[in-house]
Scaffold this motif. Sequence first.
Motif, short mmCIF file in Angstrom:
data_model
loop_
_atom_site.label_atom_id
_atom_site.label_comp_id
_atom_site.label_asym_id
_atom_site.label_seq_id
_atom_site.Cartn_x
_atom_site.Cartn_y
_atom_site.Cartn_z
N LYS A 121 1.39 -23.23 70.20
CA LYS A 121 2.09 -23.86 69.08
C LYS A 121 2.54 -22.85 68.04
O LYS A 121 3.52 -23.07 67.34
CB LYS A 121 1.17 -24.90 68.43
CG LYS A 121 0.83 -26.07 69.34
CD LYS A 121 -0.05 -27.08 68.63
CE LYS A 121 -0.38 -28.26 69.53
NZ LYS A 121 -1.26 -29.24 68.84
N GLN A 122 1.83 -21.73 67.93
CA GLN A 122 2.16 -20.70 66.97
C GLN A 122 2.06 -19.32 67.65
O GLN A 122 1.16 -18.53 67.36
CB GLN A 122 1.23 -20.75 65.75
CG GLN A 122 1.37 -22.02 64.93
CD GLN A 122 0.40 -22.06 63.75
OE1 GLN A 122 -0.78 -21.71 63.90
NE2 GLN A 122 0.91 -22.44 62.59
N PRO A 123 3.00 -19.03 68.56
CA PRO A 123 2.91 -17.78 69.32
C PRO A 123 3.24 -16.53 68.51
O PRO A 123 2.96 -15.41 68.95
CB PRO A 123 3.92 -17.98 70.45
CG PRO A 123 4.92 -18.93 69.87
CD PRO A 123 4.16 -19.85 68.96
N GLU A 124 3.85 -16.71 67.33
CA GLU A 124 4.24 -15.56 66.52
C GLU A 124 3.68 -15.69 65.10
O GLU A 124 4.30 -15.24 64.13
CB GLU A 124 5.76 -15.45 66.45
CG GLU A 124 6.45 -15.32 67.79
CD GLU A 124 7.96 -15.30 67.67
OE1 GLU A 124 8.53 -14.21 67.83
OE2 GLU A 124 8.55 -16.36 67.38
N ALA A 125 2.51 -16.25 64.99
CA ALA A 125 1.97 -16.57 63.66
C ALA A 125 1.45 -15.35 62.90
O ALA A 125 1.40 -15.36 61.67
CB ALA A 125 0.84 -17.59 63.79
N TYR A 126 1.11 -14.26 63.60
CA TYR A 126 0.44 -13.14 62.93
C TYR A 126 1.18 -11.83 63.21
O TYR A 126 1.71 -11.62 64.32
CB TYR A 126 -1.01 -13.02 63.42
CG TYR A 126 -1.83 -14.27 63.20
CD1 TYR A 126 -2.46 -14.53 61.99
CD2 TYR A 126 -1.95 -15.22 64.22
CE1 TYR A 126 -3.21 -15.69 61.81
CE2 TYR A 126 -2.69 -16.37 64.04
CZ TYR A 126 -3.31 -16.60 62.83
OH TYR A 126 -4.04 -17.75 62.64
N GLN A 127 1.19 -10.97 62.21
CA GLN A 127 1.70 -9.62 62.39
C GLN A 127 0.62 -8.77 63.08
O GLN A 127 -0.57 -9.10 63.06
CB GLN A 127 2.07 -9.01 61.04
CG GLN A 127 3.20 -9.72 60.31
CD GLN A 127 4.53 -9.62 61.03
OE1 GLN A 127 4.81 -8.61 61.67
NE2 GLN A 127 5.34 -10.66 60.94
N VAL A 128 1.05 -7.70 63.70
CA VAL A 128 0.10 -6.83 64.39
C VAL A 128 -0.89 -6.22 63.38
O VAL A 128 -0.60 -6.07 62.19
CB VAL A 128 0.83 -5.71 65.14
CG1 VAL A 128 1.64 -6.28 66.29
CG2 VAL A 128 1.74 -4.92 64.21
N ASN A 129 -2.07 -5.94 63.90
CA ASN A 129 -3.16 -5.32 63.12
C ASN A 129 -3.72 -6.24 62.03
O ASN A 129 -4.42 -5.78 61.13
CB ASN A 129 -2.71 -4.00 62.48
CG ASN A 129 -2.30 -2.97 63.52
OD1 ASN A 129 -2.94 -2.85 64.56
ND2 ASN A 129 -1.25 -2.23 63.24
#
Length: 393
Positions: free
Chosen positions: A111-119
Amino acid sequence: MANNKFSSGLMLSLRQLRRSPLMIVVHLSVLFLVILWTFPTAGLLISSFRDKDQLAVSGWWQSLSSSEQNIIGRTSAPDQQVLLDGKYVLSGTIEGFALQDTILRFGWTSKQPEAYQVNTIASMKNAGTLTVSSDGQYTMTSLVPFTGSRGKRVFYTQLTSPKFTLDNYVEVLNSEGIGQSFINSLTVTIPATIIPILIAAFAAYALSWMRLPGRGLLIALVVGLLVVPLQMSLIPLLQLYNTIGSYFGVSAKTYFGIWLAHTGFGLPLAIYLLRNYIAGLPKEIIESARVDGANDFEIFVKIILPLSFPALASFAIFQFLWVWNDLLVATVFLGNGEHELVLTGRLRELLGSRGGNWEILTASAFVSIAVPLTVFFTLQRYLVRGLLSGSVK
């Protein structure tokens, strides 16, 4: 002396070019049309060497730049987990991640495949966490043990560098039955090109130089047949084949049947082109041959055929290209059997019932046009000469 003539001719050409700005416009227009027609072919060629995943997210004009792709990766299997400070930990490199790529964003749910930035630390269920770095390294923690036989899913968006591969061509050329289909296409195309040329050449000579009752009506009939849609005659012709086949106790779907079908469909254009060309040959040559005692057959074989080679080559190109790329007539008159499929039919079958292997379309196109391109470049010098000679009469 030769250099002086060349220089004079060059200066004359330059002066004529300066005097005629219209020639510049004509040349630029031709160049523009050539580029316009070349673009799709160039795009098709570039796409045939591109990776399947990149084809899905970017156009061929972006083939030299990196592209973003949404990918589902997996962690290590749960049996690789370790207990550290009261938490179960899985760490390592995401399976399938290429080291030359860069991860931009990630998520632990579809549902949220791009919710977070790396690290950054993503909060999961059971007080678990997930951290992914740009180089594909991950750390997943949980208060309860990880279970299952496969690794946990990780959703991430990566910046993928350009990839060029021969996999599409390998898949097409190594597919089952492609060699037999290639032979089938040659078996259909070569006779279906030669037979109408022979018949049309005889007919064109008769309509040009022999005194026949109703010759003008026959010529008008041939011109009228040029506008008859092929699809209108498919079913009646197939029914006729079936009737004749059942009468003689043979199958209607044979190579001989499809040769006759292509011959009938190609004859109007062949007779029209060849008749206009042959009728434009010098009358004195025909009369001199008749004075020397030659009959019509000798005139046709020894004089008309050698002089008509540009027109014959022009029609041969058209007929060969049309028959080689045909799918409808081959399907109707030859069938879809494993040993009867022509190359276009085989390539269609490679796509699957739902078009799942659509990425091989570009490679299939270049595989299928290899033979027509060879024929065209072999005979192309006769094409324009034959068409123009047959269009001014």
